[in-house]
Scaffold this motif. Structure first.
Motif, PDB file in Angstrom:
ATOM      1  N   ASN A  34       0.859  -1.188   0.000  1.00 38.93           N
ATOM      2  CA  ASN A  34       0.000   0.000   0.000  1.00 38.93           C
ATOM      3  C   ASN A  34       0.890   1.230   0.000  1.00 38.93           C
ATOM      4  O   ASN A  34       1.535   1.538   0.997  1.00 38.93           O
ATOM      5  CB  ASN A  34      -0.916   0.000   1.228  1.00 38.93           C
ATOM      6  N   VAL A  35       0.940   1.936  -1.120  1.00 41.71           N
ATOM      7  CA  VAL A  35       1.829   3.091  -1.275  1.00 41.71           C
ATOM      8  C   VAL A  35       1.037   4.378  -1.058  1.00 41.71           C
ATOM      9  O   VAL A  35      -0.050   4.548  -1.605  1.00 41.71           O
ATOM     10  CB  VAL A  35       2.496   3.085  -2.661  1.00 41.71           C
ATOM     11  N   GLY A  36       1.618   5.299  -0.277  1.00 43.38           N
ATOM     12  CA  GLY A  36       0.876   6.480   0.141  1.00 43.38           C
ATOM     13  C   GLY A  36      -0.182   6.066   1.144  1.00 43.38           C
ATOM     14  O   GLY A  36      -1.327   6.505   1.096  1.00 43.38           O
ATOM     15  N   ALA A  37       0.218   5.228   2.092  1.00 43.56           N
ATOM     16  CA  ALA A  37      -0.726   4.536   2.970  1.00 43.56           C
ATOM     17  C   ALA A  37      -1.395   5.449   3.979  1.00 43.56           C
ATOM     18  O   ALA A  37      -2.439   5.106   4.537  1.00 43.56           O
ATOM     19  CB  ALA A  37      -0.006   3.396   3.697  1.00 43.56           C
ATOM     20  N   GLY A  38      -0.793   6.613   4.251  1.00 35.50           N
ATOM     21  CA  GLY A  38      -1.393   7.548   5.190  1.00 35.50           C
ATOM     22  C   GLY A  38      -1.632   6.923   6.548  1.00 35.50           C
ATOM     23  O   GLY A  38      -0.800   6.196   7.084  1.00 35.50           O
ATOM     24  N   ALA A  39      -2.837   7.186   7.091  1.00 41.19           N
ATOM     25  CA  ALA A  39      -3.181   6.682   8.416  1.00 41.19           C
ATOM     26  C   ALA A  39      -3.751   5.270   8.375  1.00 41.19           C
ATOM     27  O   ALA A  39      -4.222   4.764   9.398  1.00 41.19           O
ATOM     28  CB  ALA A  39      -4.173   7.631   9.089  1.00 41.19           C
ATOM     29  N   GLY A  40      -3.714   4.638   7.211  1.00 43.11           N
ATOM     30  CA  GLY A  40      -4.094   3.237   7.128  1.00 43.11           C
ATOM     31  C   GLY A  40      -5.448   2.953   6.531  1.00 43.11           C
ATOM     32  O   GLY A  40      -5.915   1.805   6.584  1.00 43.11           O
ATOM     33  N   SER A  41      -6.083   3.955   5.941  1.00 45.82           N
ATOM     34  CA  SER A  41      -7.379   3.724   5.317  1.00 45.82           C
ATOM     35  C   SER A  41      -7.285   2.651   4.232  1.00 45.82           C
ATOM     36  O   SER A  41      -6.312   2.611   3.481  1.00 45.82           O
ATOM     37  CB  SER A  41      -7.904   5.017   4.690  1.00 45.82           C
ATOM     38  N   TYR A  42      -8.275   1.804   4.206  1.00 43.00           N
ATOM     39  CA  TYR A  42      -8.444   0.793   3.158  1.00 43.00           C
ATOM     40  C   TYR A  42      -7.420  -0.330   3.230  1.00 43.00           C
ATOM     41  O   TYR A  42      -7.261  -1.075   2.257  1.00 43.00           O
ATOM     42  CB  TYR A  42      -8.460   1.445   1.773  1.00 43.00           C
ATOM     43  N   GLU A  43      -6.735  -0.482   4.355  1.00 36.85           N
ATOM     44  CA  GLU A  43      -5.847  -1.633   4.533  1.00 36.85           C
ATOM     45  C   GLU A  43      -6.667  -2.782   5.133  1.00 36.85           C
ATOM     46  O   GLU A  43      -6.954  -2.794   6.315  1.00 36.85           O
ATOM     47  CB  GLU A  43      -4.666  -1.276   5.426  1.00 36.85           C
ATOM     48  N   SER A  44      -7.032  -3.727   4.295  1.00 40.54           N
ATOM     49  CA  SER A  44      -7.904  -4.813   4.710  1.00 40.54           C
ATOM     50  C   SER A  44      -7.138  -5.876   5.487  1.00 40.54           C
ATOM     51  O   SER A  44      -6.007  -6.231   5.150  1.00 40.54           O
ATOM     52  CB  SER A  44      -8.555  -5.452   3.481  1.00 40.54           C
ATOM     53  N   GLU A  45      -7.797  -6.411   6.514  1.00 33.96           N
ATOM     54  CA  GLU A  45      -7.220  -7.516   7.279  1.00 33.96           C
ATOM     55  C   GLU A  45      -7.206  -8.813   6.472  1.00 33.96           C
ATOM     56  O   GLU A  45      -6.634  -9.814   6.909  1.00 33.96           O
ATOM     57  CB  GLU A  45      -7.993  -7.712   8.582  1.00 33.96           C
ATOM     58  N   ALA A  46      -7.828  -8.779   5.288  1.00 35.49           N
ATOM     59  CA  ALA A  46      -7.808  -9.966   4.428  1.00 35.49           C
ATOM     60  C   ALA A  46      -6.439 -10.187   3.795  1.00 35.49           C
ATOM     61  O   ALA A  46      -6.181 -11.264   3.248  1.00 35.49           O
ATOM     62  CB  ALA A  46      -8.864  -9.829   3.329  1.00 35.49           C
ATOM     63  N   PHE A  47      -5.568  -9.183   3.870  1.00 39.23           N
ATOM     64  CA  PHE A  47      -4.259  -9.258   3.221  1.00 39.23           C
ATOM     65  C   PHE A  47      -3.139  -9.036   4.233  1.00 39.23           C
ATOM     66  O   PHE A  47      -3.336  -8.432   5.292  1.00 39.23           O
ATOM     67  CB  PHE A  47      -4.151  -8.193   2.123  1.00 39.23           C
ATOM     68  N   ASP A  48      -1.968  -9.510   3.870  1.00 36.23           N
ATOM     69  CA  ASP A  48      -0.735  -9.181   4.599  1.00 36.23           C
ATOM     70  C   ASP A  48      -0.192  -7.908   3.960  1.00 36.23           C
ATOM     71  O   ASP A  48       0.432  -7.953   2.896  1.00 36.23           O
ATOM     72  CB  ASP A  48       0.249 -10.344   4.478  1.00 36.23           C
ATOM     73  N   VAL A  49      -0.444  -6.754   4.586  1.00 36.65           N
ATOM     74  CA  VAL A  49      -0.175  -5.458   3.973  1.00 36.65           C
ATOM     75  C   VAL A  49       1.174  -4.907   4.420  1.00 36.65           C
ATOM     76  O   VAL A  49       1.506  -4.919   5.610  1.00 36.65           O
ATOM     77  CB  VAL A  49      -1.286  -4.436   4.323  1.00 36.65           C
ATOM     78  N   THR A  50       1.944  -4.418   3.446  1.00 38.30           N
ATOM     79  CA  THR A  50       3.158  -3.646   3.717  1.00 38.30           C
ATOM     80  C   THR A  50       2.872  -2.204   3.316  1.00 38.30           C
ATOM     81  O   THR A  50       2.750  -1.900   2.127  1.00 38.30           O
ATOM     82  CB  THR A  50       4.358  -4.187   2.921  1.00 38.30           C
ATOM     83  N   PRO A  51       2.720  -1.295   4.286  1.00 36.77           N
ATOM     84  CA  PRO A  51       2.413   0.096   3.955  1.00 36.77           C
ATOM     85  C   PRO A  51       3.678   0.925   3.741  1.00 36.77           C
ATOM     86  O   PRO A  51       4.700   0.700   4.396  1.00 36.77           O
ATOM     87  CB  PRO A  51       1.645   0.594   5.180  1.00 36.77           C
ATOM     88  N   VAL A  52       3.593   1.870   2.826  1.00 33.69           N
ATOM     89  CA  VAL A  52       4.662   2.836   2.570  1.00 33.69           C
ATOM     90  C   VAL A  52       4.071   4.227   2.715  1.00 33.69           C
ATOM     91  O   VAL A  52       3.048   4.548   2.095  1.00 33.69           O
ATOM     92  CB  VAL A  52       5.250   2.655   1.151  1.00 33.69           C
ATOM     93  N   GLU A  53       4.687   5.063   3.547  1.00 35.28           N
ATOM     94  CA  GLU A  53       4.180   6.417   3.771  1.00 35.28           C
ATOM     95  C   GLU A  53       5.329   7.353   4.136  1.00 35.28           C
ATOM     96  O   GLU A  53       5.996   7.158   5.145  1.00 35.28           O
ATOM     97  CB  GLU A  53       3.138   6.420   4.900  1.00 35.28           C
ATOM     98  N   PRO A  54       5.594   8.387   3.325  1.00 34.93           N
ATOM     99  CA  PRO A  54       6.713   9.279   3.609  1.00 34.93           C
ATOM    100  C   PRO A  54       6.465  10.294   4.725  1.00 34.93           C
ATOM    101  O   PRO A  54       7.416  10.794   5.325  1.00 34.93           O
ATOM    102  CB  PRO A  54       6.935  10.000   2.271  1.00 34.93           C
TER     103      PRO A  54
END
Length: 260
Positions: free
Chosen positions: A51-71
């Motif tokens: 998830n690029v430009g992940a911000g505060a985590g909106s739309y990060e589903s628990e259905a996936f193993d998410v790697t967030p990127v946020e500058p």
């Protein structure tokens, strides 16, 4: 890969400083469940998701193993404790090997990237499956009633959003573009989310959570909102647009782009 671009003290890498304007995003830019379901469906079959430009985590589903990127440090600090810690990086220079993820996503973020095509090529490089982009079509942004009240805000949005054609060209492969219906009670507070609740745009924190407002001089923004407030008080807004209060969804500029 593209070299790291200039960043603010907060780390924000685009044209908006989220250290200055991002303080209320977690409260006003919450994930809208009906939009989240469309994103999850578009990523169907993926296990690991970037998830690029992940911000505060909106739309990060628990259905996936998410790697967030946020500058932005401000945005990373607003991420709830149950979400994974975000990697401090920019879209144009992702610190991952080729084909590292099953899928990738970016929501309301591409207009912040200093080099959109380079960032999308990076998403494609590190992703072996679908890449999903939630964004707005700049050709449709000005069709919203807010353009009558705050033209510079929507002119700014139209200028900042990359065209759908540029996004699809950069991603390549098989691409689907879907108009996303915005529900009248949408909890993700972008401008069109308030199509049936214009009073929300009188709230300074709600406006601050839509980055395009930060490009408008404060005095002009007050003129815009003063006029809207007067028209709401007099009933003039409802005379022209009151039917929208009864409209279940708006099909506006919001689109979901899926590339394989």
């Amino acid at each position: 890969m593209a070299q790291r671009t200039g960043r603010t003290a907060d780390g924000s890498a685009g044209d908006a400083d989220y250290g200055a304007i991002g303080g209320s995003y977690a409260a006003y830019r919450r994930p809208e469940p009906r939009i989240a379901a469309l994103i999850e469906q578009a990523l169907g079959g993926a296990r690991t998701v970037l998830n690029v430009g992940a911000g505060a985590g909106s739309y990060e589903s628990e259905a996936f193993d998410v790697t967030p990127v946020e500058p932005s440090a401000s945005m990373r600090a607003q991420r709830p404790a149950h979400l994974p810690q975000a990697v401090d990086a920019v879209a144009e220079d992702l610190p991952f090997p080729d084909d590292a993820f099953d899928g990738a996503m970016t929501t309301f973020s591409v207009h912040q990237w200093s080099d959109v095509k380079a960032g999308l090529r990076e998403l494609r490089r590190v992703t072996r499956g679908p890449v999903v982009v939630l964004t707005c079509d700049p050709d449709l942004v000005r069709d919203f009633w807010l353009y009558e009240y705050a033209p510079l805000v929507l002119d700014t949005e139209a200028r900042r959003y990359p065209s759908v054609a540029d996004i699809t060209e950069a991603l390549g492969g098989e691409v689907e573009v879907t108009v996303v219906p915005v529900p009248a009670d949408c909890v993700d507070g972008f401008n069109e989310a308030y199509y049936a609740r214009p009073e929300m745009l009188l709230d300074p924190a709600a406006r601050q959570s839509c980055s395009a407002w930060s490009f408008v001089p404060a005095e002009l923004a007050r003129e815009y909102t003063d006029r809207l407030e007067r028209d709401l008080a007099s009933g003039a807004w409802d005379e022209r647009y009151g039917h929208l209060r009864q409209q279940a969804v708006l099909e506006g500029s919001l689109v979901l782009i899926r590339a394989r």
